[in-house]
Scaffold this active site. Structure first.
Site, PDB file in Angstrom:
ATOM      1  CB  CYS A   1      -1.307   0.187   1.416  1.00  0.00           C
ATOM      2  SG  CYS A   1      -2.131   1.313   1.215  1.00  0.00           S
TER       3      CYS A   1
ATOM      4  CB  CYS B   1      -2.310   4.892   3.235  1.00  0.00           C
ATOM      5  SG  CYS B   1      -1.595   3.367   4.110  1.00  0.00           S
TER       6      CYS B   1
ATOM      7  CB  CYS C   1      -4.393   3.689  -0.064  1.00  0.00           C
ATOM      8  SG  CYS C   1      -4.856   3.716   1.209  1.00  0.00           S
TER       9      CYS C   1
ATOM     10  CE  LYS D   1      -8.033  -1.607   4.345  1.00  0.00           C
ATOM     11  NZ  LYS D   1      -6.346  -0.705   4.314  1.00  0.00           N
TER      12      LYS D   1
ATOM     13  NE  ARG E   1      -6.789   4.818   5.024  1.00  0.00           N
ATOM     14  CZ  ARG E   1      -5.568   6.125   4.414  1.00  0.00           C
ATOM     15  NH1 ARG E   1      -5.635   6.772   3.380  1.00  0.00           N
ATOM     16  NH2 ARG E   1      -4.794   6.024   5.370  1.00  0.00           N
TER      17      ARG E   1
ATOM     18  CD  GLU F   1     -14.430  -4.792  -3.324  1.00  0.00           C
ATOM     19  OE1 GLU F   1     -13.566  -5.457  -3.632  1.00  0.00           O
ATOM     20  OE2 GLU F   1     -14.441  -3.571  -3.596  1.00  0.00           O
TER      21      GLU F   1
ATOM     22  CE  LYS G   1      -6.979  -3.389   8.078  1.00  0.00           C
ATOM     23  NZ  LYS G   1      -6.592  -2.325   7.721  1.00  0.00           N
TER      24      LYS G   1
ATOM     25  CE1 TYR H   1      -0.569  -4.240  14.604  1.00  0.00           C
ATOM     26  CE2 TYR H   1      -3.100  -4.185  14.429  1.00  0.00           C
ATOM     27  CZ  TYR H   1      -2.383  -3.539  14.003  1.00  0.00           C
ATOM     28  OH  TYR H   1      -2.004  -3.021  13.274  1.00  0.00           O
TER      29      TYR H   1
HETATM   30  C1  PBG Z   1      -3.199   0.331   5.450  1.00  0.00           C
HETATM   31  C2  PBG Z   1      -3.380  -0.047   5.728  1.00  0.00           C
HETATM   32  C3  PBG Z   1      -4.187  -0.322   7.166  1.00  0.00           C
HETATM   33  C4  PBG Z   1      -4.542  -1.167   7.873  1.00  0.00           C
HETATM   34  C5  PBG Z   1      -4.161  -1.577   7.347  1.00  0.00           C
HETATM   35  N1  PBG Z   1      -2.866  -1.566   6.668  1.00  0.00           N
HETATM   36  C6  PBG Z   1      -4.954   1.578   7.087  1.00  0.00           C
HETATM   37  C7  PBG Z   1      -6.008   1.459   6.546  1.00  0.00           C
HETATM   38  O1  PBG Z   1      -5.959   1.298   5.232  1.00  0.00           O
HETATM   39  O2  PBG Z   1      -6.638   2.655   7.081  1.00  0.00           O
HETATM   40  C8  PBG Z   1      -5.017  -0.700   9.251  1.00  0.00           C
HETATM   41  C9  PBG Z   1      -3.958  -1.803  10.570  1.00  0.00           C
HETATM   42  C10 PBG Z   1      -5.032  -1.908  11.881  1.00  0.00           C
HETATM   43  O3  PBG Z   1      -5.257  -0.760  11.757  1.00  0.00           O
HETATM   44  O4  PBG Z   1      -4.616  -2.413  12.655  1.00  0.00           O
HETATM   45  N2  PBG Z   1      -3.798   0.671   3.819  1.00  0.00           N
END
Ligand code: PBG
Length: 328
Positions: A118, A120, A128, A198, A220, A236, A251, A315
């Site tokens: 990505c 970002c 992104c 996502k 986003r 998706e 996610k 985490y």
């Molecule tokens: C990159 C990305 C993000 C997360 C994982 N890859 C941030 C987003 O999409 O804004 C979020 C992971 C998390 O909150 O632990 N695009």
């Protein structure tokens, strides 16, 4: 039925383990890690107590620590020294993330190293991919020009030694584009774990401090999904499967278990990402003495697996591996 059928008969303490349907194991868990080119010492992430941004030079020691805790997979994010509109440092030959990948693989060759693909963290505007004027006259993330960027990033990660790449920017066609680029560069064996479903979730809040990836305008929601949409969520992931994704992903995780259960039916392995906000809300309540951290974290991970996740990015991976080991 009752009184002939008494479900409590099997809930006697000594019988419970025989009938437990779902068990989590350290081998299910993937630990996200942030490697920051700009620091010399680990920096605590305030909004994610217990998590750190690590200097690239610490990659070896962090990998060895995780390995000894029983963790066998990591998901790497990079925080670069320089950001620009085109995210040049995201695919730099000697970029921080690329060096971290190589260092982890050198220290622990059997560790599965997955990279987040990505832009970002690498763009000065924090979106992104490539920003510009769309055909409807709005300033937004440009889909097709951003695909070329993702191809370059994914190939640079594979070249650095990544075992798997994980595109996370929710561009249409990203999996097919990355597959073609990896194949053309000689990496036909490198799997793609797509962040296929996502959502535009407010639970990513703490991550933006962790990865320095907050956006300077807009949001986003024109590329990530509306949390309200279940059928689109399935579509998706189906489309990513058709484009050649090897692993699908949902996610965030725990709020989207209905979606996870459906996506599992597609047949590909499914990952779930327990995101920063899911971690931090347990942490914060535990710090106040309102929740039992260990029990809440393990319950959450168990339920994510029960709903259909083959692997969980969390985490809590390192702590959970230790807790599970203690319970054995
Ligand atoms: C990159 C990305 C993000 C997360 C994982 N890859 C941030 C987003 O999409 O804004 C979020 C992971 C998390 O909150 O632990 N695009």
């Amino acid at each position: 039925m009752f009184p002939e059928r008494r479900l409590r008969r099997l809930r006697k303490r000594n019988l419970q383990p025989l009938f437990r349907e779902t068990r989590i194991d350290a081998s299910d868990l993937v630990m996200p890690l942030f490697f920051d080119e700009t620091i010399e010492q680990p920096v605590a992430i305030t909004s994610m107590p217990g998590q750190f941004r690590y200097p690239v030079g610490d990659a070896k020691s962090v990998a060895e620590r995780l390995k000894s805790a029983g963790i066998s997979s990591v998901l790497l994010f990079g925080v670069p020294a320089e950001k620009d509109a085109a995210a040049h440092s995201a695919y730099a030959e000697n970029g921080g993330l690329q060096r971290a990948v190589a260092a982890v693989k050198r220290a622990c060759p059997e560790m599965v190293v997955i990279t987040d693909v990505c832009a970002c963290e690498y763009t000065d505007h924090g979106h992104c991919g490539i920003i510009g004027e769309t055909s409807s006259g709005e300033i937004d993330l440009l889909n097709d020009p951003s695909l070329a960027l993702m191809q370059k990033i994914a190939v640079s990660h594979a070249r650095a030694g990544a075992d798997m790449v994980a595109p996370s920017c929710m561009l249409d066609g990203q999996v097919g584009a990355i597959r073609a680029a990896l194949d053309a560069a000689g990496y036909a064996d490198v799997p793609i774990m797509s962040y296929s479903t996502k959502f535009a979730s407010a639970f990513y809040g703490p991550f933006r401090e962790a990865a320095h990836s907050g956006y300077s305008f807009g949001d986003r929601t024109t590329y990530q999904m509306d949390p309200a949409n279940g059928r689109e969520a399935l579509l998706e992931s189906e489309m990513d499967a058709d484009e050649g994704a090897d692993i699908l992903m949902v996610k965030p995780a725990a709020l989207y278990l209905d979606v996870l259960a459906k996506i599992r039916e597609i047949g590909l392995p499914v990952a779930a990402y327990q995101v920063s906000g899911e971690y931090s809300q347990i942490k914060a309540a535990a710090e106040r003495g309102w929740l039992d951290e260990r029990r809440c974290a393990l319950e959450s991970l168990t339920c994510i697996k029960r709903a259909g996740a083959d692997l969980i990015i969390t985490y809590y991976a390192e702590d959970a591996a230790r807790w599970l080991h203690e319970e054995q």
